[in-house]
Design a protein around this motif. Structure first.
Motif, PDB file in Angstrom:
ATOM      1  N   LEU A  76      43.022  -2.291 -32.384  1.00  0.00           N
ATOM      2  CA  LEU A  76      41.409  -2.447 -32.362  1.00  0.00           C
ATOM      3  C   LEU A  76      40.921  -1.308 -32.948  1.00  0.00           C
ATOM      4  O   LEU A  76      41.137  -0.311 -32.424  1.00  0.00           O
ATOM      5  N   PRO A  77      40.171  -1.305 -34.083  1.00  0.00           N
ATOM      6  CA  PRO A  77      39.666   0.014 -34.527  1.00  0.00           C
ATOM      7  C   PRO A  77      38.452   0.696 -33.512  1.00  0.00           C
ATOM      8  O   PRO A  77      38.431   1.851 -33.326  1.00  0.00           O
ATOM      9  N   THR A  78      37.686  -0.282 -32.908  1.00  0.00           N
ATOM     10  CA  THR A  78      36.740   0.097 -31.643  1.00  0.00           C
ATOM     11  C   THR A  78      36.330  -1.280 -31.160  1.00  0.00           C
ATOM     12  O   THR A  78      36.778  -2.313 -31.483  1.00  0.00           O
ATOM     13  N   THR A  79      35.804  -1.067 -29.814  1.00  0.00           N
ATOM     14  CA  THR A  79      35.394  -2.272 -29.300  1.00  0.00           C
ATOM     15  C   THR A  79      33.707  -2.584 -29.401  1.00  0.00           C
ATOM     16  O   THR A  79      33.391  -3.398 -28.690  1.00  0.00           O
ATOM     17  N   LYS A  80      33.475  -1.585 -29.918  1.00  0.00           N
ATOM     18  CA  LYS A  80      31.620  -1.559 -30.152  1.00  0.00           C
ATOM     19  C   LYS A  80      31.226  -1.607 -31.574  1.00  0.00           C
ATOM     20  O   LYS A  80      32.022  -0.777 -32.269  1.00  0.00           O
ATOM     21  N   ALA A  81      30.216  -1.915 -31.943  1.00  0.00           N
ATOM     22  CA  ALA A  81      29.813  -1.743 -33.537  1.00  0.00           C
ATOM     23  C   ALA A  81      28.728  -0.581 -33.353  1.00  0.00           C
ATOM     24  O   ALA A  81      28.331  -0.126 -34.194  1.00  0.00           O
ATOM     25  N   HIS A  82      28.689   0.013 -32.298  1.00  0.00           N
ATOM     26  CA  HIS A  82      27.830   1.302 -32.198  1.00  0.00           C
ATOM     27  C   HIS A  82      26.444   1.078 -32.440  1.00  0.00           C
ATOM     28  O   HIS A  82      25.933   1.790 -33.145  1.00  0.00           O
ATOM     29  N   ASN A  83      25.879   0.178 -32.143  1.00  0.00           N
ATOM     30  CA  ASN A  83      24.512  -0.367 -32.324  1.00  0.00           C
ATOM     31  C   ASN A  83      24.136  -1.527 -31.216  1.00  0.00           C
ATOM     32  O   ASN A  83      24.697  -2.476 -31.035  1.00  0.00           O
ATOM     33  N   LEU A  84      23.136  -0.970 -30.203  1.00  0.00           N
ATOM     34  CA  LEU A  84      22.769  -2.049 -29.193  1.00  0.00           C
ATOM     35  C   LEU A  84      22.446  -3.224 -29.579  1.00  0.00           C
ATOM     36  O   LEU A  84      22.827  -4.264 -28.975  1.00  0.00           O
ATOM     37  N   ILE A  85      21.540  -3.485 -30.444  1.00  0.00           N
ATOM     38  CA  ILE A  85      21.074  -4.703 -31.137  1.00  0.00           C
ATOM     39  C   ILE A  85      22.423  -5.519 -31.593  1.00  0.00           C
ATOM     40  O   ILE A  85      22.509  -6.723 -31.216  1.00  0.00           O
ATOM     41  N   LEU A  86      22.889  -4.798 -32.503  1.00  0.00           N
ATOM     42  CA  LEU A  86      24.107  -5.720 -32.886  1.00  0.00           C
ATOM     43  C   LEU A  86      25.372  -6.066 -32.145  1.00  0.00           C
ATOM     44  O   LEU A  86      25.731  -7.147 -32.051  1.00  0.00           O
ATOM     45  N   ASP A  87      25.397  -5.158 -31.219  1.00  0.00           N
ATOM     46  CA  ASP A  87      26.557  -5.292 -29.985  1.00  0.00           C
ATOM     47  C   ASP A  87      25.964  -6.723 -29.037  1.00  0.00           C
ATOM     48  O   ASP A  87      26.921  -7.447 -28.723  1.00  0.00           O
ATOM     49  N   THR A  88      24.719  -6.511 -28.778  1.00  0.00           N
ATOM     50  CA  THR A  88      24.261  -7.592 -27.641  1.00  0.00           C
ATOM     51  C   THR A  88      24.057  -8.755 -28.462  1.00  0.00           C
ATOM     52  O   THR A  88      24.565  -9.940 -28.038  1.00  0.00           O
ATOM     53  N   THR A  89      23.898  -8.920 -29.827  1.00  0.00           N
ATOM     54  CA  THR A  89      23.634 -10.281 -30.485  1.00  0.00           C
ATOM     55  C   THR A  89      25.097 -10.712 -30.644  1.00  0.00           C
ATOM     56  O   THR A  89      25.185 -11.986 -30.584  1.00  0.00           O
ATOM     57  N   LEU A  90      26.114 -10.001 -31.126  1.00  0.00           N
ATOM     58  CA  LEU A  90      27.433 -10.556 -31.301  1.00  0.00           C
ATOM     59  C   LEU A  90      27.956 -10.864 -29.937  1.00  0.00           C
ATOM     60  O   LEU A  90      28.743 -11.692 -29.991  1.00  0.00           O
ATOM     61  N   SER A  91      27.642 -10.264 -28.765  1.00  0.00           N
ATOM     62  CA  SER A  91      28.306 -10.879 -27.668  1.00  0.00           C
ATOM     63  C   SER A  91      27.502 -12.021 -27.010  1.00  0.00           C
ATOM     64  O   SER A  91      28.402 -13.073 -26.765  1.00  0.00           O
ATOM     65  N   VAL A  92      26.104 -12.043 -27.087  1.00  0.00           N
ATOM     66  CA  VAL A  92      25.609 -13.175 -26.626  1.00  0.00           C
ATOM     67  C   VAL A  92      24.629 -14.026 -27.562  1.00  0.00           C
ATOM     68  O   VAL A  92      24.184 -15.024 -27.191  1.00  0.00           O
TER      69      VAL A  92
END
Length: 147
Positions: A76-92
């Motif tokens: 995995l290159p990373t486990t996060k998009a390093h952006n709170l809004i994008l990470d939250t939207t991607l998850s939920v």
């Protein structure tokens, strides 16, 4: 480093991760991919590779079955998009993000209409958070937080 474009120098190439996150959000916009969605979404939509089935998802790698049935491991290159809004939207998903923003807005509204200002508001917030976490002891003469 000087040979890299300015945007890559400033953002550490996070723009690429943000584009990947936006594309994966568009695939599951309402409910998202689940918690830690970036790693999960990356596995299923790996750039340039067709993955039939993800067998194991770890913190830094995943095992998958390719079209020929062979089991392989990829990083995995990373486990996060390093952006709170994008990470939250991607998850939920957008529904979860709307709920999150509504709750955040409600909290801000409560702060704005609170009669407490300045240091009093900070003290009340600390006392309330200590009371909720069970780390507040009330003694004669004042409040004391346990460590």
């Amino acid at each position: 480093m000087n040979n890299l474009p300015l945007i890559k120098q400033i953002t550490s190439d996070r723009v690429y991760l943000w584009h990947m996150a936006n594309y994966r959000i568009s695939l599951r916009p309402l409910l998202g991919w689940g918690m830690d969605g970036f790693g999960t979404a990356y596995c299923y939509m790996r750039p340039g590779k067709k993955i039939t089935k993800v067998i194991r998802l770890g913190d830094f790698s995943f095992d998958y079955q390719d079209e020929s049935g062979e089991i392989k491991t990829a990083q995995l290159p990373t486990t996060k998009a390093h952006n709170l809004i994008l990470d939250t939207t991607l998850s939920v998903g957008l529904l979860g993000m709307a709920s999150y923003l509504a709750l955040l807005g409600w909290c801000l509204w409560q702060v704005i209409k609170s009669p407490y200002r300045g240091i009093e508001a900070g003290n009340k917030a600390l006392i309330y958070s200590g009371w909720k976490s069970g780390k507040l002891r009330i003694e004669a003469g004042g409040y004391q937080f346990q460590s």
